[in-house]
Design an enzyme around this catalytic site. Structure first.
Site, PDB file in Angstrom:
ATOM      1  N   GLU A  12       0.810  -1.224   0.000  1.00 46.63           N
ATOM      2  CA  GLU A  12       0.000   0.000   0.000  1.00 46.63           C
ATOM      3  C   GLU A  12       0.845   1.276   0.000  1.00 46.63           C
ATOM      4  O   GLU A  12       0.321   2.352  -0.281  1.00 46.63           O
ATOM      5  CB  GLU A  12      -0.947  -0.020   1.200  1.00 46.63           C
ATOM      6  CG  GLU A  12      -1.979  -1.124   1.101  1.00 46.63           C
ATOM      7  CD  GLU A  12      -2.829  -1.292   2.345  1.00 46.63           C
ATOM      8  OE1 GLU A  12      -3.961  -1.796   2.223  1.00 46.63           O
ATOM      9  OE2 GLU A  12      -2.361  -0.934   3.459  1.00 46.63           O
ATOM     10  N   ASP A 196     -11.605  -7.267  -2.902  1.00 49.22           N
ATOM     11  CA  ASP A 196     -12.404  -8.488  -2.775  1.00 49.22           C
ATOM     12  C   ASP A 196     -13.830  -8.104  -2.399  1.00 49.22           C
ATOM     13  O   ASP A 196     -14.107  -6.946  -2.088  1.00 49.22           O
ATOM     14  CB  ASP A 196     -11.809  -9.429  -1.720  1.00 49.22           C
ATOM     15  CG  ASP A 196     -11.815  -8.811  -0.332  1.00 49.22           C
ATOM     16  OD1 ASP A 196     -12.824  -8.969   0.379  1.00 49.22           O
ATOM     17  OD2 ASP A 196     -10.815  -8.163   0.046  1.00 49.22           O
TER      18      ASP A 196
END
Length: 228
Positions: A12, A196
């Site tokens: 990230e 997801d």
């Protein structure tokens, strides 16, 4: 103005580290912290680690030790709202910790006792900058991000989070960052790319899409910095 950026994992923050000029590694007992500039903006970047406590402590360090004026939380999340799909961006309208449970004393799920609010509003100006920074081809939403110390991978939990919290996506850090920023009156926003669907197939989708989703969120964070 110093902008603090928080990502939980290497994936990230990797793209952000690559784009910071005059990059310095700062000494800290706990966290990986980097200082640099982007488009002449002073930036302090931290890898917090996963989970609410790690994110809350990292936020406090940025505010109290590095004197940041605003905080952007960047990273990945699971979809909750039916309109949110893989690769979409969710910009936090506000954040809330869904796993606070004092219902035995009559509080609603997610309510923190003896606080004026348990819903931490993101800064309107930062939200506007996020909206302006989005590429026209990128689908985005502005909504509630909920956080808890678990990886959500069950339909029943996903349904509950949408019904009880009107959540758009779920992660493990944003609401604790919002909580600390609320306490210190520091403007913040969370930028989350969906990796997801927070359902039974989530683990497979997460593994396939994690790096790509993290890069999308980081790239948008750079766009926001350029507009600040």
């Amino acid at each position: 103005m110093i902008v603090g950026i928080i990502g939980a994992m290497d994936e990230e923050i990797a793209l952000l580290k690559e784009h910071l000029e005059n990059l310095e590694i700062l000494n800290d007992k706990v966290f990986e912290i980097y200082r640099g500039q982007y488009k002449e903006k002073a930036v302090v970047l931290v890898k917090s680690g996963v989970g609410k406590v790690n994110a809350a402590v990292a936020t406090s360090v940025l505010i109290n030790s590095h004197h940041v004026s605003a905080i952007i939380n960047t990273g990945i999340a699971g979809s909750i709202h039916h309109s949110v799909t893989l690769g979409d961006i969710v910009i936090s309208k506000d954040t809330q910790q869904y796993d606070v449970d004092v219902t035995a004393f009559g509080y609603k799920q997610g309510v923190i006792p003896r606080m004026k609010t348990s819903v931490f509003e993101a800064d309107p100006n930062l939200i506007d900058l996020c909206k302006k920074s989005i590429d026209a081809s990128t689908k985005h939403h502005i909504g509630r991000v909920v956080s808890g110390d678990r990886f959500v991978s069950a339909d029943e939990i996903k349904i509950k989070l949408q019904a009880e919290f009107d959540a758009y996506c779920v992660d493990m850090e944003s609401a604790s960052i919002g909580h600390v920023c609320h306490l210190y009156n520091i403007p913040y926003v969370a930028i989350r790319c969906i990796s997801d669907n927070a359902d039974e197939a989530s683990l497979v989708k997460y593994r396939d899409f994690e790096k790509h989703a993290a890069e999308i969120s980081a790239a948008m964070t750079l766009n926001v910095l350029a507009l600040m």
